[in-house]
Design a protein around this motif. Structure first.
Motif, PDB file in Angstrom:
ATOM      1  N   PHE A   1       0.645  -1.220   0.043  1.00  0.00           N
ATOM      2  CA  PHE A   1      -0.085  -0.055  -0.141  1.00  0.00           C
ATOM      3  C   PHE A   1       0.946   1.312  -0.230  1.00  0.00           C
ATOM      4  CE2 PHE A   1      -2.462   3.155   2.492  1.00  0.00           C
ATOM      5  CZ  PHE A   1      -3.514   3.463   1.476  1.00  0.00           C
TER       6      PHE A   1
ATOM      7  N   VAL B   1       0.806   4.166  -2.664  1.00  0.00           N
ATOM      8  CA  VAL B   1       0.686   5.434  -2.867  1.00  0.00           C
ATOM      9  C   VAL B   1       1.889   6.324  -3.227  1.00  0.00           C
ATOM     10  CG1 VAL B   1       0.391   7.451  -0.791  1.00  0.00           C
ATOM     11  CG2 VAL B   1      -0.699   5.205  -0.779  1.00  0.00           C
ATOM     12  N   TYR B   2       3.086   5.947  -2.989  1.00  0.00           N
ATOM     13  CA  TYR B   2       4.308   6.650  -3.289  1.00  0.00           C
ATOM     14  C   TYR B   2       4.209   6.649  -4.961  1.00  0.00           C
ATOM     15  CZ  TYR B   2       9.266   7.528  -4.428  1.00  0.00           C
ATOM     16  OH  TYR B   2      10.584   8.244  -4.409  1.00  0.00           O
TER      17      TYR B   2
ATOM     18  N   SER C   1       1.715   6.382  -7.106  1.00  0.00           N
ATOM     19  CA  SER C   1       0.768   7.073  -7.491  1.00  0.00           C
ATOM     20  C   SER C   1       0.869   8.658  -7.435  1.00  0.00           C
ATOM     21  CB  SER C   1      -0.488   6.615  -7.132  1.00  0.00           C
ATOM     22  OG  SER C   1      -0.614   6.954  -5.529  1.00  0.00           O
ATOM     23  N   LEU C   2       1.560   9.106  -6.326  1.00  0.00           N
ATOM     24  CA  LEU C   2       1.815  10.518  -6.237  1.00  0.00           C
ATOM     25  C   LEU C   2       2.997  11.145  -6.827  1.00  0.00           C
ATOM     26  CD1 LEU C   2       1.291  10.719  -2.287  1.00  0.00           C
ATOM     27  CD2 LEU C   2      -0.233  11.487  -4.043  1.00  0.00           C
TER      28      LEU C   2
ATOM     29  N   ARG D   1      -2.277  15.616  -7.780  1.00  0.00           N
ATOM     30  CA  ARG D   1      -1.451  14.861  -6.633  1.00  0.00           C
ATOM     31  C   ARG D   1      -1.900  15.353  -5.288  1.00  0.00           C
ATOM     32  NH1 ARG D   1       3.497  16.561  -8.391  1.00  0.00           N
ATOM     33  NH2 ARG D   1       3.350  18.610  -7.164  1.00  0.00           N
TER      34      ARG D   1
ATOM     35  N   ILE E   1      -5.305  13.167  -4.783  1.00  0.00           N
ATOM     36  CA  ILE E   1      -5.120  11.883  -4.317  1.00  0.00           C
ATOM     37  C   ILE E   1      -4.586  11.577  -3.000  1.00  0.00           C
ATOM     38  CG2 ILE E   1      -3.675   9.805  -4.807  1.00  0.00           C
ATOM     39  CD1 ILE E   1      -4.004  10.457  -7.826  1.00  0.00           C
ATOM     40  N   ALA E   2      -3.515  12.720  -2.772  1.00  0.00           N
ATOM     41  CA  ALA E   2      -2.913  12.636  -1.239  1.00  0.00           C
ATOM     42  C   ALA E   2      -4.049  13.058  -0.127  1.00  0.00           C
ATOM     43  CB  ALA E   2      -1.906  13.885  -1.394  1.00  0.00           C
TER      44      ALA E   2
ATOM     45  N   VAL F   1      -6.081   9.856   0.007  1.00  0.00           N
ATOM     46  CA  VAL F   1      -5.198   8.837   1.049  1.00  0.00           C
ATOM     47  C   VAL F   1      -5.172   9.281   2.217  1.00  0.00           C
ATOM     48  CG1 VAL F   1      -2.912   7.796   1.133  1.00  0.00           C
ATOM     49  CG2 VAL F   1      -4.173   7.919  -1.001  1.00  0.00           C
TER      50      VAL F   1
ATOM     51  N   ILE G   1       2.843   6.729   5.664  1.00  0.00           N
ATOM     52  CA  ILE G   1       1.902   7.213   4.398  1.00  0.00           C
ATOM     53  C   ILE G   1       1.448   8.733   4.768  1.00  0.00           C
ATOM     54  CG2 ILE G   1      -0.133   6.893   3.419  1.00  0.00           C
ATOM     55  CD1 ILE G   1       0.481   3.669   3.870  1.00  0.00           C
TER      56      ILE G   1
ATOM     57  N   CYS H   1       2.363  11.693   2.176  1.00  0.00           N
ATOM     58  CA  CYS H   1       0.801  12.667   1.609  1.00  0.00           C
ATOM     59  C   CYS H   1       1.174  14.139   2.041  1.00  0.00           C
ATOM     60  CB  CYS H   1      -0.294  11.979   2.068  1.00  0.00           C
ATOM     61  SG  CYS H   1      -0.690  10.523   1.357  1.00  0.00           S
TER      62      CYS H   1
END
Length: 124
Positions: free
Chosen positions: A16, A20-21, A23-24, A33, A36-37, A40, A113, A117
């Motif tokens: 996960f 996240v890493y 995708s950002l 960005r 999404i952050a 998350v 995470i 973010c």
């Protein structure tokens, strides 16, 4: 089994984190960005709330363990009943400790995470 449970929890949280890493980092526009952050972060807050509530639950289980041990020492029906009760209390204690360790692992990865973010929201 406790080790496998801990390894599975670490692996799933790491996957996960990697998701996240990447995708950002692959989002070029700041607006996408940041969206999404924030999503998350909301998900991480919900999972962190669940993990923190589980600590309250584990604390209650620990109280029940102590009370059961105290009562089983007072009421001594027979050696077989006492041994069975002690085994049940010990099994519950092992499961509680395993659950606490899994919650600690969850909170560790969730905090990483959250930091990731927040850093992606703050930086352009």
């Amino acid at each position: 089994m406790k080790l496998l449970s801990l390894a599975y929890r670490c692996l799933s949280n790491f996957v996960f984190l990697a998701l996240v890493y990447y995708s950002l980092n692959f989002m070029e526009k700041y607006h996408q960005r940041a969206t999404i952050a924030i999503l998350v972060l909301v998900y991480a807050a919900m999972r962190a709330t669940t993990a923190l509530r589980s600590f309250y639950f584990f604390q209650r289980i620990e109280r029940l363990e102590l009370e059961t041990r105290r009562l089983s020492a007072l009421v001594d029906i027979g050696p077989q009943a006492s041994a069975a009760r002690k085994q049940i209390v010990n099994d519950v204690g092992v499961l509680r400790q395993g659950g606490e360790m899994n919650s600690y692992v969850d909170l560790l990865f969730l905090s990483i995470i959250v930091l990731l973010c927040v850093s992606k929201i703050v930086t352009n």
